[in-house]
Design an enzyme around this catalytic site. Structure first.
Site, PDB file in Angstrom:
ATOM      1  N   SER A 166       0.585  21.254  -3.140  1.00  9.43           N
ATOM      2  CA  SER A 166       0.557  21.084  -4.926  1.00  9.43           C
ATOM      3  C   SER A 166       1.249  19.932  -5.059  1.00  9.43           C
ATOM      4  CB  SER A 166       1.285  22.436  -4.745  1.00  9.43           C
ATOM      5  OG  SER A 166       2.348  22.434  -5.963  1.00  9.43           O
TER       6      SER A 166
ATOM      7  N   TYR B  32       7.433  29.077  -2.807  1.00 13.35           N
ATOM      8  CA  TYR B  32       6.355  27.887  -3.397  1.00 13.35           C
ATOM      9  C   TYR B  32       6.698  27.139  -3.339  1.00 13.35           C
ATOM     10  CZ  TYR B  32       2.701  26.270  -5.645  1.00 13.35           C
ATOM     11  OH  TYR B  32       1.114  25.894  -5.753  1.00 13.35           O
TER      12      TYR B  32
HETATM   13  P1  NAD Z   1      -6.605  32.062  -6.474  1.00 11.34           P
HETATM   14  O1  NAD Z   1      -5.621  32.581  -6.712  1.00 11.34           O
HETATM   15  O2  NAD Z   1      -7.731  30.799  -7.652  1.00 11.34           O
HETATM   16  O3  NAD Z   1      -7.382  31.849  -5.617  1.00 11.34           O
HETATM   17  C1  NAD Z   1      -6.770  31.962  -3.888  1.00 11.34           C
HETATM   18  C2  NAD Z   1      -7.181  32.627  -3.162  1.00 11.34           C
HETATM   19  O4  NAD Z   1      -6.684  33.002  -1.321  1.00 11.34           O
HETATM   20  C3  NAD Z   1      -7.535  33.930  -3.513  1.00 11.34           C
HETATM   21  O5  NAD Z   1      -8.741  34.000  -3.314  1.00 11.34           O
HETATM   22  C4  NAD Z   1      -7.064  34.646  -2.630  1.00 11.34           C
HETATM   23  O6  NAD Z   1      -7.649  35.840  -2.479  1.00 11.34           O
HETATM   24  C5  NAD Z   1      -7.065  34.188  -1.606  1.00 11.34           C
HETATM   25  N1  NAD Z   1      -6.028  34.501  -0.592  1.00 11.34           N
HETATM   26  C6  NAD Z   1      -4.724  34.990  -1.286  1.00 11.34           C
HETATM   27  N2  NAD Z   1      -3.510  35.300   0.139  1.00 11.34           N
HETATM   28  C7  NAD Z   1      -4.849  35.127   1.132  1.00 11.34           C
HETATM   29  C8  NAD Z   1      -4.508  35.712   2.442  1.00 11.34           C
HETATM   30  N3  NAD Z   1      -3.342  35.991   3.125  1.00 11.34           N
HETATM   31  N4  NAD Z   1      -5.404  35.653   3.460  1.00 11.34           N
HETATM   32  C9  NAD Z   1      -6.555  34.587   2.540  1.00 11.34           C
HETATM   33  N5  NAD Z   1      -7.110  34.423   1.278  1.00 11.34           N
HETATM   34  C10 NAD Z   1      -5.607  34.645   0.794  1.00 11.34           C
HETATM   35  O7  NAD Z   1      -5.346  29.983  -7.016  1.00 11.34           O
HETATM   36  P2  NAD Z   1      -5.632  28.349  -6.263  1.00 11.34           P
HETATM   37  O8  NAD Z   1      -5.285  28.326  -8.157  1.00 11.34           O
HETATM   38  O9  NAD Z   1      -7.515  27.943  -6.423  1.00 11.34           O
HETATM   39  O10 NAD Z   1      -4.616  28.165  -5.468  1.00 11.34           O
HETATM   40  C11 NAD Z   1      -5.365  27.648  -4.084  1.00 11.34           C
HETATM   41  C12 NAD Z   1      -4.496  27.268  -3.703  1.00 11.34           C
HETATM   42  O11 NAD Z   1      -3.989  26.071  -4.608  1.00 11.34           O
HETATM   43  C13 NAD Z   1      -3.308  27.562  -3.373  1.00 11.34           C
HETATM   44  O12 NAD Z   1      -2.498  27.133  -2.388  1.00 11.34           O
HETATM   45  C14 NAD Z   1      -2.198  27.134  -4.130  1.00 11.34           C
HETATM   46  O13 NAD Z   1      -0.491  27.204  -4.130  1.00 11.34           O
HETATM   47  C15 NAD Z   1      -2.653  25.496  -4.393  1.00 11.34           C
HETATM   48  N6  NAD Z   1      -2.302  25.032  -5.582  1.00 11.34           N
HETATM   49  C16 NAD Z   1      -2.742  25.183  -7.229  1.00 11.34           C
HETATM   50  C17 NAD Z   1      -3.214  24.792  -8.007  1.00 11.34           C
HETATM   51  C18 NAD Z   1      -3.053  25.082  -9.255  1.00 11.34           C
HETATM   52  O14 NAD Z   1      -2.238  24.246 -10.235  1.00 11.34           O
HETATM   53  N7  NAD Z   1      -4.016  26.203  -9.676  1.00 11.34           N
HETATM   54  C19 NAD Z   1      -1.912  23.571  -8.185  1.00 11.34           C
HETATM   55  C20 NAD Z   1      -1.301  22.796  -6.985  1.00 11.34           C
HETATM   56  C21 NAD Z   1      -1.537  23.605  -5.553  1.00 11.34           C
END
Ligand code: NAD
Length: 255
Positions: free
Chosen positions: A137, A150
């Site tokens: 991130s 985080y």
């Molecule tokens: P999201 O909530 O849409 O998806 C996250 C997924 O992870 C879900 O399907 C959930 O069921 C799964 N998950 C959660 N805990 C779990 C576990 N213990 N084992 C297996 N699966 C698990 O979130 P997102 O925004 O798509 O985020 C995905 C990644 O991207 C994360 O690592 C997040 O930190 C990173 N990220 C997101 C953003 C953003 O702005 N959305 C920015 C930077 C980084």
């Protein structure tokens, strides 16, 4: 490009699902690995309906036994590319941060990627090809208040990737970390609503005055940008890019 098998943790939603769909469109086989079994199956079904190759598997990335059992559970499907994407967020000042929540975030976003890498690296090494792509991130390189767990987990991921990069010098395995600023996914939609309530702002103000404020380009990062960067890292041209931090932040850290 050679067709690969790509396992994506947290692939049932948001960025993980976006990368999975995009990779399936390019002819790769994707394995959606998610703690939410029904959502993982629905995601795989949607990809299959769109003529892609996909399967679903349930796993809690912080459960060492479940993760260690994954390669065997895949029944002979060998993983060439691992995308460590599963993640959650919890926003609270440190004094009020529940200890179990702090530990859970570290377990999902730092210990989880290490366990998954441990499970799939032996096969990658044996076949002399593997790509490990962590979804870090912007918070792997800068901090924001109220996100101590985080930010710590995502910073830790960079050190983990650098270490594994050194340990895989002798084979065509690379490990890198994508570091996007905000991407509009369910995780972020929840934060917009929560921050609007907490700061007594409209959702539009949360987006413009908080989320996009530090970013000169003032736009959400798209899942396509992350998928295309993943595709590049998978390619032969990226075989010497390892232990690196790929920042997609619209200039945030250029200030
Ligand atoms: P999201 O909530 O849409 O998806 C996250 C997924 O992870 C879900 O399907 C959930 O069921 C799964 N998950 C959660 N805990 C779990 C576990 N213990 N084992 C297996 N699966 C698990 O979130 P997102 O925004 O798509 O985020 C995905 C990644 O991207 C994360 O690592 C997040 O930190 C990173 N990220 C997101 C953003 C953003 O702005 N959305 C920015 C930077 C980084």
């Amino acid at each position: 490009m050679t067709k690969r098998t790509i396992l994506i943790t947290g692939g049932a939603s948001g960025i993980g699902f976006g990368i999975a769909s995009n990779m399936a469109t390019q002819g790769h086989h994707v394995v959606i690995a998610d703690i939410n079994e029904n959502a993982a199956q629905r995601a795989a079904d949607e990809i299959i309906q769109n003529k892609g190759a996909a399967s679903a598997i349930s796993v809690d990335v912080c459960n060492p036994n479940q993760v260690a059992a994954l390669p065997e559970k895949l029944n002979g499907v060998n993983v060439d590319v691992l995308v460590n994407n599963a993640g959650i967020q919890h926003v609270s000042r440190l004094e009020d941060f529940p200890a179990e929540k702090w530990q859970q975030l570290i377990n999902i976003m730092l210990v989880g990627p290490a366990l998954l890498t441990q499970a799939f690296l032996p096969h990658m090494r044996a076949q002399n090809f593997g790509r490990i792509i962590n979804v870090g991130s912007i918070h792997s390189v800068v901090a924001s208040p109220f996100k101590s767990a985080y930010v710590a987990a995502k910073h830790g991921l960079l050190g983990f990737a650098k270490t594994v990069a050194l340990e895989t010098y002798d084979c065509d395995v690379t490990i890198n970390t994508l570091c996007p600023a905000y991407v509009k996914t369910p995780l972020v939609e929840q934060q917009i609503a929560a921050q609007a309530k907490e700061n007594n702002l409209s959702e539009e103000d949360v987006v413009n005055k908080i989320m996009l404020e530090p970013m000169p380009k003032k736009q959400f990062i798209s899942v396509e940008e992350l998928a295309d960067t993943t595709a590049f890292l998978m390619s032969n041209s990226a075989r010497n890019i390892t232990g690196q931090t790929m920042i997609l932040d619209g200039g945030w850290t250029a200030r």
